[in-house]
Motif scaffolding. Structure first.
Motif, PDB file in Angstrom:
ATOM      1  N   PRO A  14       0.834  -1.212   0.000  1.00 17.89           N
ATOM      2  CA  PRO A  14       0.000   0.000   0.000  1.00 17.89           C
ATOM      3  C   PRO A  14       0.865   1.257   0.000  1.00 17.89           C
ATOM      4  O   PRO A  14       1.384   1.674   1.038  1.00 17.89           O
ATOM      5  CB  PRO A  14      -0.789  -0.130   1.311  1.00 17.89           C
ATOM      6  N   ILE A  15       1.048   1.861  -1.145  1.00 14.04           N
ATOM      7  CA  ILE A  15       1.943   3.014  -1.216  1.00 14.04           C
ATOM      8  C   ILE A  15       1.258   4.275  -0.704  1.00 14.04           C
ATOM      9  O   ILE A  15       0.035   4.434  -0.792  1.00 14.04           O
ATOM     10  CB  ILE A  15       2.483   3.233  -2.643  1.00 14.04           C
ATOM     11  N   GLY A  16       2.092   5.182  -0.191  1.00 16.25           N
ATOM     12  CA  GLY A  16       1.576   6.403   0.423  1.00 16.25           C
ATOM     13  C   GLY A  16       1.322   7.515  -0.580  1.00 16.25           C
ATOM     14  O   GLY A  16       1.719   8.654  -0.362  1.00 16.25           O
TER      15      GLY A  16
ATOM     16  N   LEU B 229       1.941   3.752   4.349  1.00 18.24           N
ATOM     17  CA  LEU B 229       3.040   4.709   4.468  1.00 18.24           C
ATOM     18  C   LEU B 229       4.263   4.343   3.630  1.00 18.24           C
ATOM     19  O   LEU B 229       5.340   4.890   3.849  1.00 18.24           O
ATOM     20  CB  LEU B 229       3.454   4.839   5.936  1.00 18.24           C
ATOM     21  N   ILE B 230       4.120   3.440   2.653  1.00 13.40           N
ATOM     22  CA  ILE B 230       5.250   3.091   1.807  1.00 13.40           C
ATOM     23  C   ILE B 230       5.587   4.259   0.888  1.00 13.40           C
ATOM     24  O   ILE B 230       4.707   4.825   0.231  1.00 13.40           O
ATOM     25  CB  ILE B 230       4.962   1.828   0.991  1.00 13.40           C
ATOM     26  N   ASP B 231       6.856   4.634   0.852  1.00  5.06           N
ATOM     27  CA  ASP B 231       7.308   5.766   0.050  1.00  5.06           C
ATOM     28  C   ASP B 231       7.026   5.495  -1.430  1.00  5.06           C
ATOM     29  O   ASP B 231       7.460   4.480  -1.974  1.00  5.06           O
ATOM     30  CB  ASP B 231       8.817   5.975   0.261  1.00  5.06           C
TER      31      ASP B 231
ATOM     32  N   MET C 100       5.838  12.584   0.759  1.00  2.00           N
ATOM     33  CA  MET C 100       5.257  11.498  -0.039  1.00  2.00           C
ATOM     34  C   MET C 100       4.270  12.050  -1.065  1.00  2.00           C
ATOM     35  O   MET C 100       4.178  11.540  -2.185  1.00  2.00           O
ATOM     36  CB  MET C 100       4.566  10.477   0.868  1.00  2.00           C
ATOM     37  N   LYS C 101       3.539  13.094  -0.713  1.00  2.00           N
ATOM     38  CA  LYS C 101       2.593  13.704  -1.649  1.00  2.00           C
ATOM     39  C   LYS C 101       3.328  14.277  -2.850  1.00  2.00           C
ATOM     40  O   LYS C 101       2.897  14.106  -4.005  1.00  2.00           O
ATOM     41  CB  LYS C 101       1.794  14.801  -0.935  1.00  2.00           C
TER      42      LYS C 101
END
Length: 381
Positions: free
Chosen positions: A273-275, A295-297, A347-348
């Motif tokens: 699940p990427i962030g 919270l995966i980069d 991350m955004k």
């Protein structure tokens, strides 16, 4: 919380004993709170992953535990990572790392972390306990296991990953392919040209924004894997295992490296699940950390660094909750705000850049052409 006969009560229950869960327990062990951590597996156990332990993870673990350096020095299954090399279209970017970083199989690393809390007198560590349901009550939660055991807590911390029960039950999370990666991983012997202190990342226009990794593991083996956005997998009907082998065939460098390689066991799949979106990760009497909080980069694919950072912040929030006697959603939002300030905004930005690169791959050529620029390197990191 009032005592219910036959039910064990805790101030805090952590579900999931991977890096996030163990780090959170480490951070809470001297808090004076009655603490339990439970996991559906018995340790040691395998976890499908790239096996890179990034600098952020090690840095935060040192902050959590002043004795961690001594324990880490005695952990013999690690290899130090000094640099990472990225390849794309006959171009290369070389990153040198200043922070302490390693590779180690997740079976060994997670067991190393769990062994540090398993016998601690302030932590009730429960292995082989699969959670079947979580039920809210006025003063917290009741955790019901598959063998119908019940545990109650005032604060529940979910660190049981993407497929765990906490994100689904507490945050009503469902998998969104646009923010999810389908990955495969295999171990090999006989991969040539490897430097034990260097991890390798490969990109191919055909599979952008996905990538292929080759990470050295102690004993001469490598962890090789590939991740592709699940949305792309569904749209293009990609078989990720076939794409793994096709990626090697399309790369002259990889083809030569794997010419005499021998697989060690079967290839295994995983979901990441990427962030690339900010999800619900707190509410009345609960906090989510690590993969349970997505919270995966998006750029590097690292999940362990942000997982351990989120665990530290979750522990700090838990201590504040008990000090203030408040476990309401509005008070819990401080956790999300601190986490967003630490990694969310970054991350955004990375997610936006990744989408642009996927839509317009020629920007990838530009990024690698100017990749030696210090500012560009800092952003990619």
């Amino acid at each position: 919380m009032p005592t219910t006969p036959g039910i064990q009560h805790y101030d805090v229950i952590i579900i999931g004993a991977g890096p996030a869960g163990c780090a959170c327990a480490m951070a809470l062990r001297d808090s004076g709170l009655r603490l339990a951590i439970m996991d559906k597996h018995h340790f040691p156990r395998d976890k499908v992953c790239g096996d890179a332990i990034p600098g952020l993870a090690i840095k935060v673990l040192h902050q959590i535990d002043p004795q961690f350096a001594e324990r880490l020095a005695a952990f013999s299954e690690k290899l130090p990572t000094k640099r990472t090399v990225c390849y794309y279209n006959n171009k290369m970017i070389n990153f040198s790392w200043s922070l302490e970083a390693y590779t180690a199989t997740r079976e060994c690393f997670d067991n190393f972390l769990f062994s540090g809390i398993r016998n601690h007198p302030d932590i009730h560590a429960l292995e082989g306990i699969a959670v079947n349901d979580i039920i809210s009550n006025p003063e917290g939660y009741t955790v019901i296991t598959k063998d119908n055991q019940q545990y109650q807590c005032t604060l529940l911390i979910g660190a049981d990953g993407i497929n765990g029960v906490t994100a689904r039950k507490l945050a009503l999370r469902e998998m969104d392919r646009k923010h999810h990666v389908a990955g495969v991983r295999a171990y090999y012997n006989g991969v040539s040209g490897m430097d034990d202190t260097c991890t390798e990342i490969y990109f191919d226009r055909k599979y952008l924004p996905g990538y292929f990794w080759v990470f050295p593991i102690k004993g001469g083996a490598v962890n090789a894997g590939m991740g592709i956005l699940s949305d792309e997998v569904a749209k293009k009907k990609i078989n990720v295992k076939d794409a793994f082998h096709n990626f090697i065939e399309r790369s002259a460098i990889l083809k030569e490296k794997f010419r005499d390689a021998q697989p060690l066991g079967a290839m295994q799949g995983c979901g990441l699940p990427i962030g690339s979106r900010w999800v619900v990760m707190s509410g009345d009497h609960f906090l989510l950390a690590g993969d349970a909080a997505s919270l995966i980069d998006p750029m590097s694919g690292d999940g362990i660094g942000n997982a351990i950072l989120s665990a530290k912040l979750a522990a700090e929030q838990a201590i504040q909750c008990f000090a203030a006697g408040s476990f309401r959603a509005a008070f819990m939002k401080n956790y999300e705000q601190q986490l967003y300030k630490a990694v969310g905004a970054d991350m955004k930005r990375k997610a936006g850049a990744l989408k642009m690169l996927a839509r317009m791959p020629f920007f990838f050529d530009i990024a690698f052409a100017i990749g030696k620029n210090r500012i560009v390197k800092k952003f990619i990191k």
